[in-house]
Write a protein that holds these residues in place. Structure first.
Motif, mmCIF file in Angstrom:
data_model
loop_
_atom_site.group_PDB
_atom_site.id
_atom_site.type_symbol
_atom_site.label_atom_id
_atom_site.label_comp_id
_atom_site.label_asym_id
_atom_site.label_seq_id
_atom_site.Cartn_x
_atom_site.Cartn_y
_atom_site.Cartn_z
ATOM 1 N N VAL A 78 -0.551 12.012 -8.063
ATOM 2 C CA VAL A 78 0.327 11.548 -6.980
ATOM 3 C C VAL A 78 -0.281 10.260 -6.412
ATOM 4 N N GLY B 96 0.126 6.779 -3.740
ATOM 5 C CA GLY B 96 0.731 5.998 -2.661
ATOM 6 C C GLY B 96 -0.034 4.687 -2.545
ATOM 7 N N LEU B 97 0.676 3.576 -2.374
ATOM 8 C CA LEU B 97 0.019 2.270 -2.380
ATOM 9 C C LEU B 97 0.116 1.561 -1.038
ATOM 10 N N GLU B 98 -0.966 0.882 -0.671
ATOM 11 C CA GLU B 98 -0.951 -0.042 0.463
ATOM 12 C C GLU B 98 -1.123 -1.432 -0.135
ATOM 13 N N VAL C 82 3.075 -0.273 3.288
ATOM 14 C CA VAL C 82 2.556 1.066 2.977
ATOM 15 C C VAL C 82 3.668 1.899 2.349
ATOM 16 N N SER C 83 3.433 2.360 1.127
ATOM 17 C CA SER C 83 4.450 3.192 0.459
ATOM 18 C C SER C 83 4.211 4.658 0.782
ATOM 19 N N ARG C 84 5.224 5.463 0.569
ATOM 20 C CA ARG C 84 5.063 6.920 0.567
ATOM 21 C C ARG C 84 4.385 7.313 -0.749
ATOM 22 N N PRO C 85 3.795 8.509 -0.807
ATOM 23 C CA PRO C 85 3.169 8.925 -2.074
ATOM 24 C C PRO C 85 4.233 9.372 -3.071
ATOM 25 N N ASN D 141 -4.004 4.824 -3.488
ATOM 26 C CA ASN D 141 -4.382 6.177 -3.072
ATOM 27 C C ASN D 141 -3.997 7.151 -4.180
ATOM 28 N N SER E 248 -4.289 11.180 -5.750
ATOM 29 C CA SER E 248 -4.682 12.591 -5.675
ATOM 30 C C SER E 248 -4.115 13.298 -6.893
ATOM 31 N N PHE F 254 2.241 17.691 3.647
ATOM 32 C CA PHE F 254 1.201 17.076 2.811
ATOM 33 C C PHE F 254 0.174 18.094 2.313
ATOM 34 N N LEU G 86 -0.274 18.774 -1.318
ATOM 35 C CA LEU G 86 -0.900 17.777 -2.201
ATOM 36 C C LEU G 86 -2.417 17.905 -2.172
ATOM 37 N N GLY G 87 -3.055 17.326 -3.188
ATOM 38 C CA GLY G 87 -4.508 17.287 -3.220
ATOM 39 C C GLY G 87 -5.038 16.255 -2.241
ATOM 40 N N ARG H 142 -6.714 12.857 -1.133
ATOM 41 C CA ARG H 142 -6.626 11.543 -1.784
ATOM 42 C C ARG H 142 -7.928 10.772 -1.667
ATOM 43 N N GLU I 187 -9.033 6.537 -1.954
ATOM 44 C CA GLU I 187 -8.400 5.224 -1.888
ATOM 45 C C GLU I 187 -9.260 4.213 -2.631
HETATM 46 P P1 ADP Z 1 -5.246 4.724 5.779
HETATM 47 O O1 ADP Z 1 -5.235 3.581 6.743
HETATM 48 O O2 ADP Z 1 -6.115 5.871 6.143
HETATM 49 O O3 ADP Z 1 -5.460 4.275 4.374
HETATM 50 P P2 ADP Z 1 -2.364 4.720 5.626
HETATM 51 O O4 ADP Z 1 -1.399 5.598 6.345
HETATM 52 O O5 ADP Z 1 -2.383 3.249 5.914
HETATM 53 O O6 ADP Z 1 -3.792 5.368 5.855
HETATM 54 O O7 ADP Z 1 -2.112 4.857 4.067
HETATM 55 C C1 ADP Z 1 -2.153 6.058 3.432
HETATM 56 C C2 ADP Z 1 -1.618 5.874 2.016
HETATM 57 O O8 ADP Z 1 -1.991 6.997 1.233
HETATM 58 C C3 ADP Z 1 -0.103 5.779 1.951
HETATM 59 O O9 ADP Z 1 0.282 4.838 0.969
HETATM 60 C C4 ADP Z 1 0.301 7.209 1.515
HETATM 61 O O10 ADP Z 1 1.491 7.228 0.763
HETATM 62 C C5 ADP Z 1 -0.862 7.593 0.631
HETATM 63 N N1 ADP Z 1 -1.109 9.029 0.558
HETATM 64 C C6 ADP Z 1 -1.181 9.919 1.567
HETATM 65 N N2 ADP Z 1 -1.464 11.158 1.123
HETATM 66 C C7 ADP Z 1 -1.613 11.057 -0.235
HETATM 67 C C8 ADP Z 1 -1.938 11.985 -1.268
HETATM 68 N N3 ADP Z 1 -2.185 13.267 -1.013
HETATM 69 N N4 ADP Z 1 -2.008 11.511 -2.527
HETATM 70 C C9 ADP Z 1 -1.780 10.216 -2.802
HETATM 71 N N5 ADP Z 1 -1.483 9.302 -1.882
HETATM 72 C C10 ADP Z 1 -1.402 9.694 -0.601
#
Ligand code: ADP
Ligand code: MG
Length: 276
Positions: free
Chosen positions: A18, A20-22, A167-170, A209, A211, A227, A230-231, A233, A235
């Protein structure tokens, strides 16, 4: 793509990844986010530094209207909510290349809220990747370790330059999906003229990110938004090519699976990508 192609075989059974990208995208603009200093590549060291960027006492940051317009334009391209009220916050750091001692960023009220990106994959399938937010923030300067054997030099040209953090969703499930997402995002930014998309210069870079979970867990997460299905994560910071993004994901997923199969647990942490 069939569900099965996303499975990674471990010793104890199949796993899924899984992602998610910043994405940090430098805003295409002539001046910095809170100062009138020029933004550009190739100027001499510290040639593009105003008193604000150097954090001289008594300086007041003044928002660059153009950067806000660029963020809003990008938000519209991401079919995202444009927030009529947004605020800036200080995020404290102690770094030699950040003379303010803090980054001005957006925490609670970003300029852009939820949106989405449609991503066409090589096999013809289209996936929808949710966008959680886009916020504006300052970049830091650069420490140069290779100019002198005994000293580190600091170039503040980049300090205060405007970045959009998207910031994308995972919602990505494989390394090729993540690379395709960044490609599509880059296309949107370049088309809108809000970022030049130059990954070699670091003007577009991704924190990835990663997991892993067992088959079925991701669907439960999507159905409930919880959440905890999910496992944990990890980064991977500042990956700046499509190939490196894919390599980082594949390596990191394998690393996590091995730890879990050995009975260990994943610590949430930030890691660096080493191409070697
Ligand atoms: P941080 O500043 O701690 O990095 P953010 O909210 O800016 O937190 O970004 C979190 C990123 O991690 C988002 O892109 C989100 O989609 C992703 N994310 C959150 N939970 C998981 C997970 N279990 N597995 C993969 N990606 C995840
Ligand atoms: Mg992060």
């Amino acid at each position: 793509m069939t569900e099965n192609t996303k499975l990674i075989q471990g010793r104890t059974g199949p796993w899924e990844v899984v992602l998610g990208l910043e994405v940090h995208a430098q805003v295409a603009s002539n001046a910095k986010l809170f100062s009138g200093a020029a933004v550009g590549f190739g100027a001499g060291p510290n040639a593009q530094v105003s008193l604000v960027d150097a954090a001289m006492p008594g300086m007041l940051p003044v928002i660059n209207r153009r950067c806000v317009e660029q963020a809003v334009r990008t938000g519209l391209g991401l079919k995202a909510q444009i927030n009529l009220k947004s605020t800036f916050d200080r995020k404290n750091y102690f770094y030699p290349d950040l003379p303010q001692g803090y980054q001005i960023s957006q925490f609670k009220d970003p300029v852009v809220g939820e949106g989405e990106v449609l991503v066409e994959l090589d096999d013809g399938e289209t996936i929808t990747v949710g966008i959680e937010r886009l916020h504006l923030e300052q970049d830091a300067g650069k420490s140069l370790h290779d100019q002198d054997p005994d000293s580190t030099y600091v170039d503040l040209n980049r300090a205060g330059t405007a970045l959009m953090e998207i910031v994308s969703r995972p919602h990505m499930r494989s390394a090729p999906e993540a690379a395709a997402y960044v490609k599509k995002l880059r296309t949107i930014l370049v088309y809108l003229g809000t970022c030049d998309g130059d990954m070699e210069k670091g003007n577009l870079r991704a924190d990835v990110n990663v997991s892993v979970c067992r088959p079925g867990a991701y669907e439960k997460f999507r159905a409930t938004g919880d959440f905890s299905h999910l496992g944990t994560r990890c980064e991977i910071k500042n990956v700046n090519s499509y190939r490196y993004i894919q390599q980082a994901i594949e390596y990191e997923a394998r690393r996590q699976i091995e730890i879990l199969e050995d009975g260990g647990k994943i610590d949430q942490e930030t890691r660096l990508f080493d191409p070697g």
